[in-house]
Design a protein around this motif. Structure first.
Motif, PDB file in Angstrom:
ATOM      1  N   ASP A 112       0.653  -1.223   0.109  1.00  0.00           N
ATOM      2  CA  ASP A 112      -0.026   0.189  -0.070  1.00  0.00           C
ATOM      3  C   ASP A 112       0.848   1.209  -0.088  1.00  0.00           C
ATOM      4  O   ASP A 112       1.739   1.473   0.965  1.00  0.00           O
ATOM      5  CB  ASP A 112      -0.785  -0.025   1.300  1.00  0.00           C
ATOM      6  CG  ASP A 112      -1.854   1.036   1.190  1.00  0.00           C
ATOM      7  OD1 ASP A 112      -1.657   2.078   0.292  1.00  0.00           O
ATOM      8  OD2 ASP A 112      -2.706   1.194   2.171  1.00  0.00           O
ATOM      9  N   PRO A 113       0.949   2.244  -0.998  1.00  0.00           N
ATOM     10  CA  PRO A 113       1.823   3.113  -0.995  1.00  0.00           C
ATOM     11  C   PRO A 113       1.344   4.189  -0.344  1.00  0.00           C
ATOM     12  O   PRO A 113       2.358   4.930   0.319  1.00  0.00           O
ATOM     13  CB  PRO A 113       1.793   3.681  -2.589  1.00  0.00           C
ATOM     14  CG  PRO A 113       0.265   3.224  -3.117  1.00  0.00           C
ATOM     15  CD  PRO A 113       0.144   1.849  -2.511  1.00  0.00           C
ATOM     16  N   TYR A 114       0.317   4.149   0.308  1.00  0.00           N
ATOM     17  CA  TYR A 114      -0.183   5.097   1.251  1.00  0.00           C
ATOM     18  C   TYR A 114       0.387   4.923   2.840  1.00  0.00           C
ATOM     19  O   TYR A 114       0.270   5.807   3.598  1.00  0.00           O
ATOM     20  CB  TYR A 114      -1.521   5.573   1.292  1.00  0.00           C
ATOM     21  CG  TYR A 114      -1.944   6.235  -0.075  1.00  0.00           C
ATOM     22  CD1 TYR A 114      -2.290   7.626  -0.272  1.00  0.00           C
ATOM     23  CD2 TYR A 114      -2.197   5.326  -1.238  1.00  0.00           C
ATOM     24  CE1 TYR A 114      -2.485   8.180  -1.145  1.00  0.00           C
ATOM     25  CE2 TYR A 114      -2.740   5.915  -2.313  1.00  0.00           C
ATOM     26  CZ  TYR A 114      -2.539   7.397  -2.446  1.00  0.00           C
ATOM     27  OH  TYR A 114      -3.297   8.082  -3.677  1.00  0.00           O
ATOM     28  N   LYS A 115       0.700   3.717   2.866  1.00  0.00           N
ATOM     29  CA  LYS A 115       1.165   3.332   4.302  1.00  0.00           C
ATOM     30  C   LYS A 115       2.640   2.801   3.983  1.00  0.00           C
ATOM     31  O   LYS A 115       3.362   2.837   5.151  1.00  0.00           O
ATOM     32  CB  LYS A 115       0.642   2.145   4.888  1.00  0.00           C
ATOM     33  CG  LYS A 115      -0.973   2.538   5.073  1.00  0.00           C
ATOM     34  CD  LYS A 115      -1.866   1.540   5.805  1.00  0.00           C
ATOM     35  CE  LYS A 115      -2.245   0.301   4.998  1.00  0.00           C
ATOM     36  NZ  LYS A 115      -2.964  -0.668   5.581  1.00  0.00           N
TER      37      LYS A 115
ATOM     38  N   GLY B  17      -1.657  -3.936  -8.430  1.00  0.00           N
ATOM     39  CA  GLY B  17      -1.154  -2.616  -9.156  1.00  0.00           C
ATOM     40  C   GLY B  17      -0.067  -1.879  -8.379  1.00  0.00           C
ATOM     41  O   GLY B  17       0.509  -1.106  -8.982  1.00  0.00           O
ATOM     42  N   HIS B  18       0.313  -2.596  -7.326  1.00  0.00           N
ATOM     43  CA  HIS B  18       1.156  -1.984  -6.240  1.00  0.00           C
ATOM     44  C   HIS B  18       1.731  -3.271  -5.559  1.00  0.00           C
ATOM     45  O   HIS B  18       1.268  -3.938  -4.931  1.00  0.00           O
ATOM     46  CB  HIS B  18       0.915  -0.707  -5.312  1.00  0.00           C
ATOM     47  CG  HIS B  18       0.495   0.225  -5.972  1.00  0.00           C
ATOM     48  ND1 HIS B  18       0.984   1.352  -6.609  1.00  0.00           N
ATOM     49  CD2 HIS B  18      -1.095   0.766  -6.154  1.00  0.00           C
ATOM     50  CE1 HIS B  18       0.266   2.114  -7.195  1.00  0.00           C
ATOM     51  NE2 HIS B  18      -1.078   1.945  -6.885  1.00  0.00           N
ATOM     52  N   GLY B  19       3.179  -3.265  -5.581  1.00  0.00           N
ATOM     53  CA  GLY B  19       3.762  -4.514  -4.941  1.00  0.00           C
ATOM     54  C   GLY B  19       4.314  -5.633  -5.709  1.00  0.00           C
ATOM     55  O   GLY B  19       3.957  -5.675  -7.003  1.00  0.00           O
ATOM     56  N   ASP B  20       4.677  -6.577  -5.013  1.00  0.00           N
ATOM     57  CA  ASP B  20       5.017  -8.042  -5.790  1.00  0.00           C
ATOM     58  C   ASP B  20       4.116  -8.884  -6.038  1.00  0.00           C
ATOM     59  O   ASP B  20       2.890  -8.782  -5.301  1.00  0.00           O
ATOM     60  CB  ASP B  20       6.165  -8.830  -4.854  1.00  0.00           C
ATOM     61  CG  ASP B  20       7.466  -8.101  -4.611  1.00  0.00           C
ATOM     62  OD1 ASP B  20       7.782  -7.199  -5.553  1.00  0.00           O
ATOM     63  OD2 ASP B  20       8.115  -8.106  -3.462  1.00  0.00           O
ATOM     64  N   PRO B  21       4.177  -9.663  -7.026  1.00  0.00           N
ATOM     65  CA  PRO B  21       3.189 -10.895  -7.539  1.00  0.00           C
ATOM     66  C   PRO B  21       2.904 -11.559  -6.087  1.00  0.00           C
ATOM     67  O   PRO B  21       3.927 -11.753  -5.245  1.00  0.00           O
ATOM     68  CB  PRO B  21       4.100 -11.688  -8.350  1.00  0.00           C
ATOM     69  CG  PRO B  21       4.837 -10.738  -9.155  1.00  0.00           C
ATOM     70  CD  PRO B  21       5.266  -9.706  -7.828  1.00  0.00           C
ATOM     71  N   TRP B  22       1.488 -12.306  -6.042  1.00  0.00           N
ATOM     72  CA  TRP B  22       1.334 -12.906  -4.719  1.00  0.00           C
ATOM     73  C   TRP B  22       1.129 -14.362  -5.300  1.00  0.00           C
ATOM     74  O   TRP B  22       0.338 -14.409  -6.298  1.00  0.00           O
ATOM     75  CB  TRP B  22      -0.033 -12.560  -4.550  1.00  0.00           C
ATOM     76  CG  TRP B  22      -0.693 -13.341  -3.058  1.00  0.00           C
ATOM     77  CD1 TRP B  22      -1.390 -14.565  -3.369  1.00  0.00           C
ATOM     78  CD2 TRP B  22      -0.580 -13.271  -1.851  1.00  0.00           C
ATOM     79  NE1 TRP B  22      -1.759 -15.021  -2.139  1.00  0.00           N
ATOM     80  CE2 TRP B  22      -1.039 -14.259  -1.140  1.00  0.00           C
ATOM     81  CE3 TRP B  22       0.326 -12.119  -0.987  1.00  0.00           C
ATOM     82  CZ2 TRP B  22      -1.226 -14.364   0.233  1.00  0.00           C
ATOM     83  CZ3 TRP B  22       0.207 -12.571   0.442  1.00  0.00           C
ATOM     84  CH2 TRP B  22      -0.633 -13.512   1.067  1.00  0.00           C
ATOM     85  N   ARG B  23       1.731 -15.393  -5.071  1.00  0.00           N
ATOM     86  CA  ARG B  23       1.764 -16.790  -5.547  1.00  0.00           C
ATOM     87  C   ARG B  23       1.384 -17.756  -4.761  1.00  0.00           C
ATOM     88  O   ARG B  23       1.159 -18.939  -4.913  1.00  0.00           O
ATOM     89  CB  ARG B  23       3.230 -17.029  -5.868  1.00  0.00           C
ATOM     90  CG  ARG B  23       3.700 -15.992  -7.197  1.00  0.00           C
ATOM     91  CD  ARG B  23       4.996 -16.726  -7.551  1.00  0.00           C
ATOM     92  NE  ARG B  23       5.597 -15.789  -8.755  1.00  0.00           N
ATOM     93  CZ  ARG B  23       5.314 -15.630  -9.977  1.00  0.00           C
ATOM     94  NH1 ARG B  23       4.325 -16.509 -10.402  1.00  0.00           N
ATOM     95  NH2 ARG B  23       5.861 -14.787 -10.898  1.00  0.00           N
ATOM     96  N   ASP B  24       0.393 -17.270  -3.552  1.00  0.00           N
ATOM     97  CA  ASP B  24      -0.114 -18.381  -2.686  1.00  0.00           C
ATOM     98  C   ASP B  24      -1.714 -18.354  -2.913  1.00  0.00           C
ATOM     99  O   ASP B  24      -2.434 -18.977  -2.045  1.00  0.00           O
ATOM    100  CB  ASP B  24       0.085 -17.863  -1.412  1.00  0.00           C
ATOM    101  CG  ASP B  24       1.639 -18.214  -0.996  1.00  0.00           C
ATOM    102  OD1 ASP B  24       2.208 -18.997  -1.550  1.00  0.00           O
ATOM    103  OD2 ASP B  24       1.995 -17.428  -0.335  1.00  0.00           O
ATOM    104  N   GLY B  25      -2.302 -17.986  -3.940  1.00  0.00           N
ATOM    105  CA  GLY B  25      -3.540 -18.063  -4.357  1.00  0.00           C
ATOM    106  C   GLY B  25      -4.367 -16.981  -3.866  1.00  0.00           C
ATOM    107  O   GLY B  25      -4.094 -16.212  -2.962  1.00  0.00           O
TER     108      GLY B  25
END
Length: 264
Positions: A202-205, A242-250
């Motif tokens: 979250d770019p706002y945090k 849209g922000h951050g790394d890919p999530w690969r845990d479903g």
């Protein structure tokens, strides 16, 4: 990795443009100033999902060249929503290439006026409450976040169905962050491009983890939390936010994490 006058890095600074080819097969991830774009390739043709900032144009041209794509073969830009950090260089693509831009009807006005958005809280207190947000904010400003030109002429996305664009993305309606927010499901790759309906930073945090975006930029956190059920129901193995790394845990685990963190 350099092309022309633009350098694409592999470092983790998140401020400098960074290209990850084939983050899933046929999807190339371009990150610039803590914000993600995705190039969906289908042979020579391709689709751009989200358009980050005005200064993302040079890195985008370099990224396309690096993975063997040409700007003239860009067939469309799909905006997951109309915020300034996703509209970025879309107007330039329209002006220089005549590329169609797609956005949900409820975000049509926002895409034309990307700073006039509904939010639950003022964003100005967040750097005081969350000092880690300063790096994303500064990076975005340097990338042109205060000088985004809106897109007036757009085509409207349906709330469901497969788009006749390279990558054949399926629209997944996920309102809350904005009233017209949509994700894109690549069913054959079990991958959901979740936009800002679910992010891993979250770019706002300035805080990582699967979550919805803070009320500083979210129109309705209640609806955003409800849209997590839609995200989980896709059954996607991989989420590209849209922000951050890919999530690969479903998708289910990502939605559970976001519910646990809740609104902010």
């Amino acid at each position: 990795m350099a092309t022309g006058t633009v350098t694409l890095t592999q470092d983790r600074s998140r401020t400098a443009p960074r290209l990850t080819p084939d983050v899933v097969p046929g999807v190339h991830w371009l990150e610039h100033a803590f914000t993600n774009c995705y190039l969906l390739a289908d042979g020579d043709a391709w689709t751009l999902v989200d358009a980050a900032f005005p200064k993302t144009w040079g890195p985008l041209v370099a990224a396309a060249h690096s993975v063997g794509l040409r700007m003239r073969d860009l067939e469309g830009i799909v905006l997951t929503h109309g915020h300034f950090d996703h509209v970025g260089c879309a107007a330039r693509a329209v002006e220089e290439l005549g590329v169609p831009v797609f956005v949900h009807a409820a975000d049509r006005r926002l895409a034309a006026h990307p700073y006039r958005y509904r939010r639950e809280h003022t964003p100005f207190v967040y750097p005081l409450l969350y000092p880690k947000s300063l790096r994303p904010v500064v990076g975005m400003v340097k990338a042109g976040a205060l000088r985004v030109k809106g897109v007036e002429k757009v085509s409207e996305l349906p709330e469901s169905g497969t788009l006749d664009l390279p990558g054949r993305p399926e629209v997944v309606f996920t309102p809350g962050h904005t009233l017209g927010h949509c994700g894109l499901l690549l069913r054959d790759r079990e991958t959901l491009l979740s936009g800002d309906a679910l992010v891993t930073l979250d770019p706002y945090k300035g805080i990582p983890g699967a979550q919805i975006v803070a009320g500083a930029a979210t129109a309705d956190s209640g609806r955003a939390l409800a849209s997590l059920d839609v995200i989980a129901a896709t059954g996607a193995r991989v989420l590209l936010p849209g922000h951050g790394d890919p999530w690969r845990d479903g998708a289910g685990a990502a939605a559970a994490s976001a519910r646990a963190i809740g609104r902010s």
